[in-house]
Design a protein around this motif. Structure first.
Motif, PDB file in Angstrom:
ATOM      1  N   ASP A  99       4.189   4.471  -5.943  1.00  0.00           N
ATOM      2  CA  ASP A  99       4.973   3.220  -5.597  1.00  0.00           C
ATOM      3  C   ASP A  99       3.316   1.834  -4.517  1.00  0.00           C
ATOM      4  O   ASP A  99       3.962   1.789  -4.086  1.00  0.00           O
ATOM      5  CB  ASP A  99       5.727   2.917  -4.653  1.00  0.00           C
ATOM      6  N   ILE A 100       2.858   3.148  -3.592  1.00  0.00           N
ATOM      7  CA  ILE A 100       1.503   2.907  -3.423  1.00  0.00           C
ATOM      8  C   ILE A 100       0.537   2.054  -4.286  1.00  0.00           C
ATOM      9  O   ILE A 100      -0.097   2.059  -4.820  1.00  0.00           O
ATOM     10  CB  ILE A 100       1.186   4.140  -2.440  1.00  0.00           C
ATOM     11  N   LYS A 101       0.490   1.162  -3.533  1.00  0.00           N
ATOM     12  CA  LYS A 101      -1.235   0.132  -4.301  1.00  0.00           C
ATOM     13  C   LYS A 101      -1.957   0.127  -3.548  1.00  0.00           C
ATOM     14  O   LYS A 101      -2.815   0.543  -3.881  1.00  0.00           O
ATOM     15  CB  LYS A 101      -0.155  -1.650  -3.815  1.00  0.00           C
ATOM     16  N   TYR A 102      -2.879  -0.300  -1.630  1.00  0.00           N
ATOM     17  CA  TYR A 102      -3.130   0.133  -0.902  1.00  0.00           C
ATOM     18  C   TYR A 102      -2.742  -0.036   0.417  1.00  0.00           C
ATOM     19  O   TYR A 102      -1.586   0.209   0.635  1.00  0.00           O
ATOM     20  CB  TYR A 102      -4.317  -1.249  -1.411  1.00  0.00           C
ATOM     21  N   VAL A 103      -3.439   0.934   1.127  1.00  0.00           N
ATOM     22  CA  VAL A 103      -3.447   1.363   2.571  1.00  0.00           C
ATOM     23  C   VAL A 103      -4.332   0.744   3.454  1.00  0.00           C
ATOM     24  O   VAL A 103      -5.630   0.875   2.701  1.00  0.00           O
ATOM     25  CB  VAL A 103      -3.273   2.649   2.785  1.00  0.00           C
ATOM     26  N   GLN A 104      -4.355   0.209   4.697  1.00  0.00           N
ATOM     27  CA  GLN A 104      -4.780  -0.153   5.504  1.00  0.00           C
ATOM     28  C   GLN A 104      -4.538   0.087   7.221  1.00  0.00           C
ATOM     29  O   GLN A 104      -3.740   1.255   7.365  1.00  0.00           O
ATOM     30  CB  GLN A 104      -4.711  -1.846   5.636  1.00  0.00           C
ATOM     31  N   TRP A 105      -5.941   0.158   8.038  1.00  0.00           N
ATOM     32  CA  TRP A 105      -6.023   1.151   9.344  1.00  0.00           C
ATOM     33  C   TRP A 105      -6.459  -0.417  10.129  1.00  0.00           C
ATOM     34  O   TRP A 105      -7.615  -0.606   9.798  1.00  0.00           O
ATOM     35  CB  TRP A 105      -7.064   1.858   9.016  1.00  0.00           C
ATOM     36  N   LEU A 106      -5.465  -0.845  10.567  1.00  0.00           N
ATOM     37  CA  LEU A 106      -5.770  -1.225  12.006  1.00  0.00           C
ATOM     38  C   LEU A 106      -5.368  -0.829  13.615  1.00  0.00           C
ATOM     39  O   LEU A 106      -4.258  -0.575  13.541  1.00  0.00           O
ATOM     40  CB  LEU A 106      -5.021  -2.998  11.462  1.00  0.00           C
ATOM     41  N   ARG A 107      -5.734  -2.372  14.363  1.00  0.00           N
ATOM     42  CA  ARG A 107      -5.659  -1.646  15.710  1.00  0.00           C
ATOM     43  C   ARG A 107      -4.334  -2.498  15.828  1.00  0.00           C
ATOM     44  O   ARG A 107      -4.496  -3.799  15.832  1.00  0.00           O
ATOM     45  CB  ARG A 107      -6.546  -2.247  16.529  1.00  0.00           C
ATOM     46  N   VAL A 108      -3.467  -1.924  16.952  1.00  0.00           N
ATOM     47  CA  VAL A 108      -2.403  -2.530  17.333  1.00  0.00           C
ATOM     48  C   VAL A 108      -1.890  -2.148  18.789  1.00  0.00           C
ATOM     49  O   VAL A 108      -2.850  -1.551  19.386  1.00  0.00           O
ATOM     50  CB  VAL A 108      -1.075  -2.246  16.124  1.00  0.00           C
ATOM     51  N   ALA A 109      -0.828  -2.717  19.269  1.00  0.00           N
ATOM     52  CA  ALA A 109      -0.473  -2.557  20.499  1.00  0.00           C
ATOM     53  C   ALA A 109      -0.448  -0.587  20.812  1.00  0.00           C
ATOM     54  O   ALA A 109      -0.450  -0.450  21.640  1.00  0.00           O
ATOM     55  CB  ALA A 109       0.849  -3.415  21.212  1.00  0.00           C
TER      56      ALA A 109
ATOM     57  N   PHE B  83      -3.261   2.681  17.370  1.00  0.00           N
ATOM     58  CA  PHE B  83      -3.655   2.622  15.819  1.00  0.00           C
ATOM     59  C   PHE B  83      -1.672   2.526  14.596  1.00  0.00           C
ATOM     60  O   PHE B  83      -1.686   3.101  14.867  1.00  0.00           O
ATOM     61  CB  PHE B  83      -4.800   3.353  15.276  1.00  0.00           C
ATOM     62  N   GLN B  84      -2.334   1.963  13.589  1.00  0.00           N
ATOM     63  CA  GLN B  84      -1.255   1.489  12.995  1.00  0.00           C
ATOM     64  C   GLN B  84      -2.026   1.926  11.313  1.00  0.00           C
ATOM     65  O   GLN B  84      -2.663   1.361  10.734  1.00  0.00           O
ATOM     66  CB  GLN B  84      -1.282  -0.288  12.492  1.00  0.00           C
ATOM     67  N   LEU B  85      -1.036   2.879  10.655  1.00  0.00           N
ATOM     68  CA  LEU B  85      -1.244   2.839   9.022  1.00  0.00           C
ATOM     69  C   LEU B  85      -0.533   2.174   8.296  1.00  0.00           C
ATOM     70  O   LEU B  85       1.021   2.795   8.169  1.00  0.00           O
ATOM     71  CB  LEU B  85      -0.964   4.403   8.667  1.00  0.00           C
ATOM     72  N   ARG B  86      -0.776   1.409   7.536  1.00  0.00           N
ATOM     73  CA  ARG B  86       0.110   0.344   7.338  1.00  0.00           C
ATOM     74  C   ARG B  86       0.032   0.572   5.435  1.00  0.00           C
ATOM     75  O   ARG B  86      -0.922   0.689   4.331  1.00  0.00           O
ATOM     76  CB  ARG B  86      -0.429  -1.294   6.921  1.00  0.00           C
TER      77      ARG B  86
END
Length: 571
Positions: A43-53, A56-59
């Motif tokens: 079900d995984i289409k793509y994965v993002q890495w970003l800075r959050v409060a 870091f977040q794995l989306r």
């Protein structure tokens, strides 16, 4: 092979858990509650890495493009390990997404999958899940207002609905970043509004409808709307505005007769309220004719009615429309309907009285547990919130006033004043409020008594003035006539010509006084007469002096003659 990370949060929740990545997918488990979240590798289409409060977040973006899972709490050094794992297990590249930290309040809008992103310098400033947008309204010509659905309290990973009940925001759109053709005359705000309705499914009917009611007259917000009832929400569709109202947002239901004996009012309390522009409507007020009937078949089977709605709905309705709609609202929302109990009736045998709230005239209903004012502004006052009630009369406490005011002093809010109430309703209203164990203060009787006391004082003052005028000594003229009469003054002047005693006494500035006059009379005469007497005396002396200068004297023939005849000969 499994890779594990600890101290990870799921979504917006506060529970800390463990995240495991394996070839078949990934899974997260809470350390405190034991709740689990799993995502299959297929079900995984793509994965993002970003800075959050929270570091870091794995989306994880899923293939249906309408759902995502987020995990916070990663450290910066975890990036390389996660990038290798997702490439190996899921055959996707970990995408690093830049976040704007400029804090600007202007930028561009972009729909990215299931999110509405606000971009500043081509970097994401914030994102709004399209699934959380419940309504979109155009405010003015260049603004679009978005309303967000309240999140369920039963979900521990989301904030409570009470904290999000006023969740709404506004976006100004001038067309700079919208993909609108130059030849298209549609304003940018309208284009953005249409896009949001399409992407967020605001204008669409999702799921199988239970019942529909066309052209319902709504007093607030005013207009005619089609009402579509669904299992979890209702759709209010008008010519300009569309609303999606969750049944969990319904707080109260009222079914009230209007004093005209023609219409029935159905009131639906909402929290959060619906909104038109800058105006919020915490109550949905509908009006129905008593004689209008409708026949409706609900799109539910008998088993569903018994199992899910506890038999509060019927398969078939054939009754007045206000009874059918109120019954459907009650069955789907699970709220009871409040109606007048008959414990209060006005002088005309109605369940409400006419009153004004601010500048608006309406009907004030005295219910068993609250006061309800209809229609604008619709105001509900619970008896438990009332500190005291004050009756006061209009017009400075005049007993002739035909209306009175009802002041409601609240415990935690500013006072509410209902004005222009017919005074014939006073005793009925006061008796009813006292029966509800409310503190009642009646200033009307006090005002009347104060007004009566003021009148008696005025009468006493007038009587004292009159008595003073009767007891005071009145000045009397020398000849016994009115002292202000000019004829008396002439008579007094002629007497001074004859050398009368009064003339000699007038030289001292006093008028003629008889022996019977007391000192008080003389004092008054001195104050009132000297000016006129002295003026007349001066005129007489001047006339005599002019005659002596002319040398005219009476002829002395040896015979005594009256003075007047001698004066005539001189003439």
């Amino acid at each position: 092979m499994t890779t594990q990370f600890e101290g990870i949060y799921h979504g917006l929740g506060t529970d800390v858990g463990e995240l495991r990545l394996a070839t078949i997918g990934l899974g997260w488990k809470s350390v405190t509650t034991g709740s689990q979240v799993t995502v299959a590798a297929s079900d995984i289409k793509y994965v993002q890495w970003l800075r959050v409060a929270r570091n870091f977040q794995l989306r994880i973006i899923l293939k249906d493009n309408r759902r995502r899972e987020t995990f916070d709490g990663f450290q910066r050094e975890d990036h390389e390990k996660i990038s290798h794992v997702v490439k190996q297990h899921y055959n996707v590249i970990l995408e690093t997404k830049d976040v704007s930290l400029k804090g600007w309040n202007w930028g561009a809008l972009d729909v990215q999958g299931s999110d509405l992103a606000f971009l500043v310098s081509n970097k994401t400033a914030f994102e709004v899940p399209l699934s959380q947008i419940s309504n979109s309204n155009i405010v003015g010509k260049t603004e679009v207002s978005l309303e967000f659905a309240a999140l369920e309290k039963k979900n521990p990973s989301t904030p409570s609905a009470s904290k999000r009940k006023d969740a709404d925001d506004e976006l100004d759109e001038d067309g700079e970043h919208m993909d609108v053709d130059d030849d298209d005359e549609t304003p940018a705000a309208q284009a953005f509004h249409d896009m949001i309705k399409e992407k967020a499914d605001i204008g669409q009917v999702t799921g199988e409808g239970i019942a529909s009611f066309a052209e319902v007259t709504v007093l607030t917000p005013r207009g005619r709307y089609d009402i579509d009832m669904f299992p979890a929400f209702l759709r209010l569709r008008g010519k300009t505005y569309d609303y999606k109202i969750l049944y969990t947002s319904i707080t109260r239901l009222f079914l009230l007769p209007k004093p005209d004996d023609v219409h029935i009012i159905f009131v639906v309390g909402l929290d959060p309220p619906i909104r038109q522009g800058q105006t919020r409507y915490p109550y949905l007020v509908m009006s129905f004719s008593r004689d209008e009937e409708v026949e409706v078949d609900l799109q539910l089977d008998e088993a569903t009615i018994e199992s899910q709605y506890n038999g509060n709905l019927k398969k078939h309705y054939e009754a007045p429309i206000h009874e059918v709609i109120s019954a459907v609202f009650r069955g789907l929302s699970g709220k009871k309907i409040t109606a007048p109990s008959g414990s209060f009736t006005s002088r005309d045998s109605h369940t409400s009285i006419k009153a004004n709230l601010k500048a608006a005239q309406g009907d004030l209903y005295f219910l068993e547990k609250a006061l309800l004012f209809l229609v604008k502004p619709t105001t509900l006052v619970e008896y438990t919130d009332i500190a005291s009630v004050v009756f006061s009369r209009v017009g400075g406490g005049m007993a002739s006033a035909r209306t009175f005011d009802l002041k409601i002093l609240l415990k935690m809010s500013p006072e509410i004043v209902f004005t222009s109430i017919n005074k014939e309703e006073h005793e009925l209203v006061e008796e009813f409020l006292k029966s509800k164990k409310l503190r009642v203060k009646n200033e009307m009787n006090d005002d009347i008594a104060a007004a009566a006391g003021l009148d008696s004082d005025s009468d006493e003052d007038m009587q004292s003035v009159a008595s003073d005028g009767e007891d005071a000594p009145k000045p009397r003229p020398a000849a016994g006539n009115d002292e202000d009469s000019e004829e008396d003054d002439d008579f007094q002047a002629s007497s001074s010509d004859s050398g009368s005693p009064s003339a000699s006494e007038s030289d001292d500035g006093e008028g003629a006084v008889t022996a019977s006059d007391d000192s008080g009379d003389r004092d008054l005469i001195k104050k009132t007469k000297p000016k006129k007497t002295k003026e007349k005396k001066d005129k007489v002396d001047k006339a005599k002096g002019s005659k002596e200068k002319k040398g005219k004297k009476p002829v002395d023939d040896g015979n005594p003659r009256p003075k007047k005849k001698a004066k005539k000969q001189d003439d």
